[in-house]
Design a protein around this motif. Structure first.
Motif, PDB file in Angstrom:
ATOM      1  N   UNK A 394     -18.545  -0.584 -20.148  1.00 48.84           N
ATOM      2  CA  UNK A 394     -19.631  -0.320 -19.204  1.00 48.84           C
ATOM      3  C   UNK A 394     -19.154  -0.505 -17.768  1.00 48.84           C
ATOM      4  N   UNK A 395     -18.336  -1.508 -17.526  1.00 53.04           N
ATOM      5  CA  UNK A 395     -17.807  -1.729 -16.177  1.00 53.04           C
ATOM      6  C   UNK A 395     -17.054  -0.500 -15.682  1.00 53.04           C
ATOM      7  N   UNK A 396     -16.301   0.130 -16.578  1.00 54.49           N
ATOM      8  CA  UNK A 396     -15.555   1.327 -16.181  1.00 54.49           C
ATOM      9  C   UNK A 396     -16.474   2.520 -15.946  1.00 54.49           C
ATOM     10  N   UNK A 397     -17.678   2.459 -16.521  1.00 53.63           N
ATOM     11  CA  UNK A 397     -18.613   3.583 -16.402  1.00 53.63           C
ATOM     12  C   UNK A 397     -19.494   3.495 -15.165  1.00 53.63           C
ATOM     13  N   UNK A 398     -19.479   2.375 -14.464  1.00 58.64           N
ATOM     14  CA  UNK A 398     -20.311   2.190 -13.271  1.00 58.64           C
ATOM     15  C   UNK A 398     -19.409   2.266 -12.040  1.00 58.64           C
ATOM     16  N   UNK A 399     -19.607   3.273 -11.255  1.00 51.64           N
ATOM     17  CA  UNK A 399     -18.749   3.510 -10.090  1.00 51.64           C
ATOM     18  C   UNK A 399     -18.779   2.315  -9.142  1.00 51.64           C
ATOM     19  N   UNK A 400     -17.600   1.847  -8.786  1.00 49.28           N
ATOM     20  CA  UNK A 400     -17.475   0.793  -7.787  1.00 49.28           C
ATOM     21  C   UNK A 400     -17.685  -0.609  -8.316  1.00 49.28           C
ATOM     22  N   UNK A 401     -18.010  -0.777  -9.595  1.00 50.16           N
ATOM     23  CA  UNK A 401     -18.252  -2.120 -10.115  1.00 50.16           C
ATOM     24  C   UNK A 401     -16.934  -2.896 -10.163  1.00 50.16           C
ATOM     25  N   UNK A 402     -16.975  -4.128  -9.681  1.00 55.58           N
ATOM     26  CA  UNK A 402     -15.805  -5.003  -9.713  1.00 55.58           C
ATOM     27  C   UNK A 402     -16.059  -6.122 -10.705  1.00 55.58           C
ATOM     28  N   UNK A 403     -15.088  -6.358 -11.570  1.00 52.82           N
ATOM     29  CA  UNK A 403     -15.247  -7.385 -12.594  1.00 52.82           C
ATOM     30  C   UNK A 403     -14.401  -8.608 -12.268  1.00 52.82           C
ATOM     31  N   UNK A 404     -14.888  -9.727 -12.739  1.00 53.41           N
ATOM     32  CA  UNK A 404     -14.131 -10.973 -12.757  1.00 53.41           C
ATOM     33  C   UNK A 404     -14.106 -11.411 -14.214  1.00 53.41           C
ATOM     34  N   UNK A 405     -12.994 -11.164 -14.894  1.00 54.39           N
ATOM     35  CA  UNK A 405     -12.852 -11.509 -16.302  1.00 54.39           C
ATOM     36  C   UNK A 405     -12.185 -12.876 -16.386  1.00 54.39           C
TER      37      UNK A 405
END
Length: 433
Positions: A394-405
């Motif tokens: 889902x993170x890859x599908x939302x433009x501009x979303x930045x993740x902290x894993x």
């Protein structure tokens, strides 16, 4: 009229709003929402941007903080915070075994509860936002199910958001409930294995309790039937940072000698009934699987059906053999509406919701792919409650979303890691890291 009052370091203001039950019928029936505004005492008269908090669940009211506890302290440095009791929870119009019969029979109750998912919660937010901000967008902070709501917000009304912060709550955009639980049971098994590795003495303790429950009809003081499946569901604790320790201490006090023989202790039963009861949050059980539904397939008690694909969770077989008893996790089962007195009157309503096939979509992949709202999400490695793989897709599908894993926290990282978790997410949305 709004009422303001003080706690250490903060000024609180109670708000009540009237919103449509069905936002597609704005002239129809209405319900009431409650929200608590919080502002730092030394900034009470200042014009600050708003942050609205969406609690996890579904079915839980917003946190009841005292002063500037947990993540709230960090949020108040930049924001005026709104702690929203989502529809049906807290001080908003309640939905439970006492109030739902006002709707009529199970059919009417089930129809009513279709309006208690993320899409309605987002439209509630959009209804009240202009009344508080004068029309300005606000930041949303979504924990767990609140993160699901944040993704729905980005899908339905991104114009209402200045930023979106998600902690442990990036949902799959297209997985059916079956897919969710098919991914969940192996994660749950890993959490149980980790618990037994930490506390190997609990293997025999859990087997002994399970064996006792398989041979005895145990009814807790509040009327809850403690079946072996209900005992296994205490594994929901294992998704929290302190959950393994809490489960360990619970198991070690399970039995006591009585004139009639060995029995489950009053202390054990008292704690267990508090952990198992849905009296305070029945919506969690009623619409839990419905939060994944958005097509013409019924959820049809997905967690129960999928569990059959994992025979290692059969406690009776484990006790007969030499296998450890596996706990379960964040799953809702039809038998809960038989064992829990708070849910029994809602049994037929729950079955109707599980059979429903006309759920509207919750997410808009095309709009998410074109997203322009700054979004940051904390994704907890091997989160027991929300599948990490689903979240990253889902993170890859939302433009501009930045993740902290991170594997530093469990699902409750916003609580245990505050203010660092919120600080990191805010920095990500501001391009400061």
């Amino acid at each position: 009229m709004s009422l303001s009052y003080r706690q250490p370091g903060v000024v609180l203001t109670d708000h009540r709003f009237t919103v449509p039950l069905d936002h597609a019928d704005p002239g129809g029936e209405t319900i009431e929402l409650y929200a608590r505004e919080v502002v730092a005492s030394d900034r009470a008269g200042q014009d600050q941007p708003w942050l609205v908090y969406l609690q996890g669940g579904p079915g839980f009211g917003a946190n009841r903080f005292i002063g500037r506890q947990a993540w709230l302290d960090r949020a108040l440095k930049d924001h005026r915070v709104l702690l929203l009791d989502q529809r049906g929870t807290g001080r908003s119009t309640p939905a439970n075994r006492q109030t739902l019969p006002l709707r009529g029979g199970p059919g009417e109750q089930a129809a009513y509860l279709t309006h208690f998912r993320a899409d309605s919660i987002v439209r509630d937010c959009e209804s009240i936002r202009p009344r508080l901000t004068g029309g300005a967008p606000w930041t949303v902070l979504g924990q767990s199910f609140g993160g699901f709501c944040a993704v729905t917000y980005l899908s339905l009304a991104p114009q209402g958001l200045s930023a979106a912060l998600v902690t442990g709550g990036l949902p799959s955009l297209d997985a059916h409930a079956d897919d969710v639980y098919r991914a969940a049971y192996p994660r749950i098994e890993r959490k149980v294995a980790a618990h037994y590795a930490r506390y190997p003495q609990d293997v025999e303790r859990a087997r002994r309790i399970a064996d006792h429950l398989l041979g005895h009809d145990v009814v807790l003081p509040n009327g809850h039937r403690l079946t072996v499946e209900a005992f296994q569901s205490l594994g929901i604790l294992l998704g929290a940072s302190d959950g393994s320790h809490r489960l360990h201490y619970l198991l070690e006090d399970a039995f006591v000698r009585t004139p009639g023989g060995t029995a489950l202790s009053d202390a054990f039963q008292e704690e267990v009934q508090g952990l198992l009861s849905y009296a305070g949050h029945p919506l969690y059980a009623l619409v839990h699987e419905a939060v994944y539904a958005q097509d013409d397939r019924p959820t049809d008690w997905a967690a129960e059906r999928v569990r059959a694909e994992f025979p290692q969770f059969d406690a009776a077989k484990a006790v007969v053999g030499d296998a450890p008893v596996l706990f379960t996790g964040e799953t809702v089962h039809p038998w809960m509406f038989d064992t829990d007195p708070a849910l029994r009157p809602l049994r037929e309503t729950a079955h109707l919701l599980a059979a429903r096939t006309d759920w509207p979509p919750l997410y808009d992949p095309a709009r998410l792919a074109a997203n322009e709202v700054p979004v940051a999400a904390a994704v907890y490695h091997d989160d027991m409650y929300v599948d990490t793989g689903h979240s990253l897709r889902t993170a890859r599908a939302i433009r501009g979303l930045r993740t902290w894993v991170t594997d530093e926290f469990e699902h409750d990282g916003l609580r245990t890691g505050a203010p660092r978790v919120l600080d990191r997410l805010l920095a990500l949305t501001r391009d400061e890291v």
